[in-house]
Design a protein around this motif. Structure first.
Motif, short mmCIF file in Angstrom:
data_model
loop_
_atom_site.label_atom_id
_atom_site.label_comp_id
_atom_site.label_asym_id
_atom_site.label_seq_id
_atom_site.Cartn_x
_atom_site.Cartn_y
_atom_site.Cartn_z
N HIS A 162 8.60 50.53 -39.07
CA HIS A 162 8.11 51.24 -40.24
C HIS A 162 8.90 52.09 -40.38
O HIS A 162 8.51 53.43 -40.24
CB HIS A 162 6.81 51.72 -39.31
CG HIS A 162 5.63 50.74 -38.93
ND1 HIS A 162 4.70 50.72 -38.01
CD2 HIS A 162 5.45 49.43 -39.55
CE1 HIS A 162 3.85 49.86 -37.90
NE2 HIS A 162 4.40 48.87 -38.71
N TYR A 163 9.87 51.73 -41.21
CA TYR A 163 10.87 52.65 -41.96
C TYR A 163 11.39 52.19 -43.36
O TYR A 163 11.20 50.85 -43.58
CB TYR A 163 11.90 52.99 -41.17
CG TYR A 163 12.66 52.02 -40.38
CD1 TYR A 163 13.72 50.94 -41.06
CD2 TYR A 163 12.42 51.74 -39.03
CE1 TYR A 163 14.20 49.90 -40.31
CE2 TYR A 163 12.93 50.70 -38.45
CZ TYR A 163 14.00 49.83 -39.07
OH TYR A 163 14.40 48.70 -38.26
N GLN A 164 11.69 52.95 -44.34
CA GLN A 164 12.16 52.47 -45.42
C GLN A 164 13.48 51.80 -45.46
O GLN A 164 14.64 52.40 -44.76
CB GLN A 164 12.10 53.47 -46.51
CG GLN A 164 10.54 53.99 -46.46
CD GLN A 164 9.51 53.26 -47.61
OE1 GLN A 164 9.75 52.22 -47.61
NE2 GLN A 164 8.82 53.95 -48.14
N GLU A 199 6.01 51.71 -31.34
CA GLU A 199 5.72 53.28 -31.72
C GLU A 199 5.71 54.12 -30.40
O GLU A 199 6.13 55.43 -30.22
CB GLU A 199 4.51 53.53 -32.48
CG GLU A 199 4.23 52.83 -33.68
CD GLU A 199 4.74 53.70 -34.90
OE1 GLU A 199 5.41 54.83 -34.62
OE2 GLU A 199 4.71 53.47 -36.06
N ILE A 212 14.39 57.08 -36.86
CA ILE A 212 13.55 56.59 -37.83
C ILE A 212 12.81 57.57 -38.58
O ILE A 212 12.51 57.18 -39.84
CB ILE A 212 12.73 55.70 -37.00
CG1 ILE A 212 13.34 54.53 -36.52
CG2 ILE A 212 11.28 55.37 -37.71
CD1 ILE A 212 12.69 53.73 -35.35
N ARG A 213 12.63 58.73 -38.22
CA ARG A 213 11.88 59.60 -39.02
C ARG A 213 12.50 60.08 -40.38
O ARG A 213 11.82 60.21 -41.52
CB ARG A 213 11.63 61.04 -38.29
CG ARG A 213 10.78 62.08 -38.93
CD ARG A 213 10.94 63.32 -38.16
NE ARG A 213 12.26 63.90 -38.54
CZ ARG A 213 12.67 64.36 -39.41
NH1 ARG A 213 11.96 64.71 -40.47
NH2 ARG A 213 13.96 65.02 -39.44
N LYS A 216 11.91 57.28 -43.01
CA LYS A 216 10.35 57.21 -43.48
C LYS A 216 10.15 57.84 -44.83
O LYS A 216 10.78 58.86 -45.46
CB LYS A 216 9.59 57.64 -42.48
CG LYS A 216 9.22 56.88 -41.36
CD LYS A 216 8.31 57.07 -40.33
CE LYS A 216 7.96 56.17 -39.45
NZ LYS A 216 6.72 56.36 -38.53
N THR A 217 8.94 57.71 -45.53
CA THR A 217 8.70 58.26 -46.66
C THR A 217 8.23 59.70 -46.21
O THR A 217 8.46 60.06 -45.04
CB THR A 217 7.37 57.55 -47.15
OG1 THR A 217 6.18 57.92 -46.24
CG2 THR A 217 7.45 56.17 -47.62
N GLY A 220 5.39 59.77 -44.36
CA GLY A 220 5.53 59.36 -42.74
C GLY A 220 6.29 60.42 -42.13
O GLY A 220 5.83 60.73 -40.55
N GLN A 221 7.26 61.24 -42.63
CA GLN A 221 8.01 62.26 -41.94
C GLN A 221 7.05 63.46 -41.51
O GLN A 221 7.36 63.79 -40.32
CB GLN A 221 9.13 62.78 -42.99
CG GLN A 221 10.32 61.65 -43.21
CD GLN A 221 11.37 62.12 -43.89
OE1 GLN A 221 11.56 63.52 -44.28
NE2 GLN A 221 12.10 61.49 -44.86
N HIS A 224 4.88 62.26 -38.79
CA HIS A 224 5.72 61.98 -37.44
C HIS A 224 5.57 63.15 -36.56
O HIS A 224 5.56 62.84 -35.32
CB HIS A 224 7.10 61.65 -37.91
CG HIS A 224 7.90 60.68 -37.05
ND1 HIS A 224 7.54 59.38 -37.01
CD2 HIS A 224 9.01 60.88 -36.19
CE1 HIS A 224 8.24 58.58 -36.14
NE2 HIS A 224 9.16 59.64 -35.75
#
Length: 274
Positions: A162-164, A199, A212-213, A216-217, A220-221, A224
């Motif tokens: 789950h990351y961009q 996760e 990963i953080r 993320k969007t 999401g960050q 997190h």
């Protein structure tokens, strides 16, 4: 513009229930539609090929690149721009029109586009309680998926987590991709049970979690690092985003996501005890 100068790539595994609608939504609108299939045991490939999509078989070797980066590297590389769609996603007609405007003047200057997701849950389109943006349209010559060191993590396997994808520049489109899974709701819980394994593993591997953080969007960050994630998740979806206006489906979705966050915490605590 007769067809959009991009290739639509649809990574699949056992998407027979959804794939006809997904392929039909883009065939004829773009230069190429390619289904990249991970050895489905249902009729996914037959249905896609019958509708005019090219079908490519994918076998993960256990390392990097994972599936989407493999697609960026290998699937129709002569077409720079690539749009990722899940097997249960369709671009809205408004999005196709917006893409024609974007490409009317030639290749865009930015390297990627973030596209809002129209999310369906329990048979209803969520208008309020769910907000997510996917970086789904990429110039493969300028974008890549990170390799965060999660090969030992359970839950994701061949899929990027789950990351961009990383892009030097990006813009946001207004019109959505519609995400409507026609499979029974139990498949949502099956997937999220696997996702929560990944996760939870991140919670006990903080260096990978931090890497990963960063990809993320913005939303999401922020989430997190939020405390009391199950409660925060419910309050965000149902109260702050007014998910209650989506009726029973809004409540079901907020509870399901809160349960997902609870699963992650419970599994992470089990890891820590070990």
């Amino acid at each position: 513009m007769s067809t959009l100068p991009l290739v639509v790539v649809i990574p699949t595994k056992n998407e027979a229930e959804n794939i006809a609608r997904t392929v039909s939504s883009v065939i004829g609108h773009v230069e190429a539609v390619v289904v990249v299939d991970s050895h489905s045991t249902d009729d996914t490939c037959k249905i896609a090929a019958r509708l005019g999509a090219q079908v490519v078989e994918y076998t993960w070797d256990g390392g990097y690149p994972k599936k989407k980066q493999w697609c960026l590297d290998r699937v129709r590389p002569e077409i720079p721009w690539l749009l990722f769609l899940d097997g249960d996603e369709t671009p809205s007609p408004a999005l196709l029109d917006e893409l024609r405007s974007v490409f009317a003047a030639g290749p865009p200057s930015v390297a990627a586009f973030d596209i809002p997701l129209g999310y369906w849950f329990a048979g209803r389109r969520l208008r309020h309680g769910h907000t997510i943006v996917k970086r789904a349209l990429l110039d493969r010559t300028r974008c890549h998926f990170p390799e965060p060191g999660d090969l030992d993590a359970p839950g994701m396997g061949e899929q990027e987590g789950h990351y961009q994808p990383v892009a030097p520049s990006a813009a946001r489109l207004r019109s959505p991709i519609e995400h409507e899974d026609l499979d029974p709701v139990r498949t949502w819980f099956d997937r999220h049970n696997r996702y929560s394994d990944w996760e939870a593993w991140l919670e006990v591997n903080p260096s990978v979690k931090e890497e990963i953080r960063r990809v993320k969007t913005r939303q999401g960050q922020l989430f997190h690092k939020a405390p009391l994630k199950p409660l925060m998740s419910f309050a965000y979806a149902y109260v702050y985003r007014r998910g209650f206006l989506d009726g029973r489906a809004g409540l079901d979705y907020a509870l399901a996501m809160s349960f997902y966050r609870w699963q992650i915490g419970l599994k992470a605590r089990e890891y820590q005890r070990r």
